[in-house]
Design a protein around this motif. Structure first.
Motif, short mmCIF file in Angstrom:
data_model
loop_
_atom_site.label_atom_id
_atom_site.label_comp_id
_atom_site.label_asym_id
_atom_site.label_seq_id
_atom_site.Cartn_x
_atom_site.Cartn_y
_atom_site.Cartn_z
N TYR A 1 44.56 17.67 118.02
CA TYR A 1 43.33 17.97 117.27
C TYR A 1 42.12 17.64 118.13
O TYR A 1 42.09 16.59 118.78
CB TYR A 1 43.26 17.12 116.00
CG TYR A 1 44.41 17.35 115.04
CD1 TYR A 1 44.29 18.23 113.97
CD2 TYR A 1 45.62 16.69 115.22
CE1 TYR A 1 45.36 18.45 113.10
CE2 TYR A 1 46.69 16.91 114.36
CZ TYR A 1 46.54 17.78 113.31
OH TYR A 1 47.61 17.99 112.46
N VAL B 1 38.28 16.70 117.72
CA VAL B 1 37.39 16.19 116.68
C VAL B 1 35.99 16.02 117.27
O VAL B 1 35.81 15.30 118.26
CB VAL B 1 37.89 14.85 116.11
CG1 VAL B 1 36.97 14.38 114.99
CG2 VAL B 1 39.33 14.98 115.62
N THR B 2 35.02 16.68 116.66
CA THR B 2 33.62 16.52 117.04
C THR B 2 33.00 15.46 116.15
O THR B 2 33.11 15.54 114.92
CB THR B 2 32.85 17.84 116.91
OG1 THR B 2 33.48 18.84 117.72
CG2 THR B 2 31.40 17.68 117.34
N PHE C 1 42.89 14.12 119.90
CA PHE C 1 43.83 13.23 119.23
C PHE C 1 45.21 13.87 119.12
O PHE C 1 45.34 15.11 119.11
CB PHE C 1 43.34 12.91 117.81
CG PHE C 1 42.16 11.99 117.76
CD1 PHE C 1 42.32 10.63 117.49
CD2 PHE C 1 40.88 12.47 117.97
CE1 PHE C 1 41.23 9.78 117.44
CE2 PHE C 1 39.77 11.62 117.92
CZ PHE C 1 39.95 10.28 117.66
N ALA D 1 48.02 16.88 109.40
CA ALA D 1 46.62 16.74 108.99
C ALA D 1 46.37 15.44 108.23
O ALA D 1 45.31 14.81 108.39
CB ALA D 1 46.22 17.93 108.12
N ILE E 1 46.03 12.55 110.85
CA ILE E 1 44.77 12.54 111.61
C ILE E 1 43.62 12.12 110.70
O ILE E 1 42.74 11.36 111.10
CB ILE E 1 44.50 13.90 112.29
CG1 ILE E 1 43.23 13.82 113.16
CG2 ILE E 1 44.35 15.02 111.30
CD1 ILE E 1 43.33 12.90 114.34
N ALA E 2 43.65 12.55 109.44
CA ALA E 2 42.60 12.14 108.50
C ALA E 2 42.64 10.64 108.29
O ALA E 2 41.58 9.98 108.23
CB ALA E 2 42.77 12.88 107.18
N LEU F 1 41.10 8.90 111.36
CA LEU F 1 39.64 9.02 111.42
C LEU F 1 38.97 8.11 110.40
O LEU F 1 37.91 7.54 110.67
CB LEU F 1 39.22 10.48 111.23
CG LEU F 1 39.73 11.45 112.31
CD1 LEU F 1 39.29 12.87 112.00
CD2 LEU F 1 39.26 11.02 113.70
N MET G 1 32.20 14.35 110.95
CA MET G 1 33.33 14.74 111.79
C MET G 1 33.81 16.15 111.45
O MET G 1 33.89 16.51 110.28
CB MET G 1 34.47 13.74 111.63
CG MET G 1 34.13 12.35 112.11
SD MET G 1 35.46 11.14 111.89
CE MET G 1 35.10 10.53 110.23
N GLU G 2 34.11 16.91 112.48
CA GLU G 2 34.71 18.25 112.32
C GLU G 2 36.01 18.28 113.12
O GLU G 2 36.01 18.01 114.33
CB GLU G 2 33.77 19.33 112.83
CG GLU G 2 34.34 20.73 112.69
CD GLU G 2 33.43 21.80 113.28
OE1 GLU G 2 33.86 22.98 113.29
OE2 GLU G 2 32.33 21.46 113.75
N THR G 3 37.11 18.58 112.44
CA THR G 3 38.43 18.54 113.05
C THR G 3 38.98 19.95 113.21
O THR G 3 38.99 20.73 112.26
CB THR G 3 39.39 17.70 112.20
OG1 THR G 3 38.85 16.38 112.05
CG2 THR G 3 40.76 17.61 112.85
N PRO H 1 42.47 21.84 114.35
CA PRO H 1 43.87 21.74 114.78
C PRO H 1 44.14 22.71 115.93
O PRO H 1 43.61 23.82 115.97
CB PRO H 1 44.64 22.13 113.53
CG PRO H 1 43.71 22.98 112.74
CD PRO H 1 42.32 22.49 113.04
#
Length: 203
Positions: A110, A112-113, A163, A168, A171-172, A175, A186-188, A190
């Motif tokens: 992923y 992530v921004t 990451f 999902a 990863i959530a 974060l 945050m913008e994820t 995949p």
């Protein structure tokens, strides 16, 4: 000194192009990517989520500067059908470093921004304490094989993380565990590993 760049490559095959021409172009592109990987110019390739008819690739490239990167991109066979969007990546103090975190065999990846917005009400001591805990958590996630890379992005308070996580939900959860989570937008995205990804092809 070589820098790192994230390149979004969007390909549009001209209408009416014979399928054997497309296949030939893809084969030449794959061969060229292998050469670039051997030269240390392309480190990773991924596919983001795609809509119908979309053909996009995300690439992590290294180059001595923008001109050097452009020469690399211009020499790629698919460039005749492609547009490239380049984002310069800067060093981040919490980055584990290239090659330090092993590529997970079965975990998803992923991008992530992160955009940091520290509240005006936060004291200097609270900020320092939060950043210190964030650095500790980043080292923990790297040691666990989850945080592979971390870079700064152009613009104040903007960062990008790569990451590894098994889904999902995981990863959530990761974060949410970040000490700075309440101050982050945050913008994820995949990722799917590209068939020509140099890291996936490595022994």
């Amino acid at each position: 000194m070589r820098r790192e760049y994230l390149v979004t490559m969007t390909t549009r095959v001209p209408d009416g192009t014979p399928s054997h021409d497309v296949d030939g172009m893809r084969a030449r592109e794959a061969a060229n990517t292998r050469r670039l990987a051997e030269q240390g110019r392309v480190a990773r390739l991924w596919r983001p989520p795609l809509g119908p008819g979309e053909w996009r690739t995300l690439g992590l490239f290294t180059a001595a500067g923008p001109g050097d990167l452009e020469r690399t991109l211009a020499a790629m066979p698919l460039r005749v059908w492609r547009t490239d969007e380049v984002t310069a990546l800067g060093p981040h103090p919490n980055d584990p470093g290239p090659g330090e975190v092993p590529l997970a065999a079965d975990g998803g990846e992923y991008l992530v921004t992160f955009v940091l917005g520290v509240p005006d009400t936060a004291s200097a001591a609270a900020r320092d304490e939060a950043f210190a805990r964030e650095a500790v958590r980043a080292r923990e996630l790297a040691a666990e094989g989850h945080l592979a890379r971390l870079w700064t992005l152009p613009g104040r308070g903007r960062n990008l993380g790569l990451f590894q996580a098994a889904g999902a939900a995981r990863i959530a959860e990761m974060l949410r565990s970040l000490p700075l989570a309440d101050w982050l937008t945050m913008e994820t995205v995949p990722l799917t590993r590209h068939p020509s990804d140099p890291a996936s092809a490595a022994p």
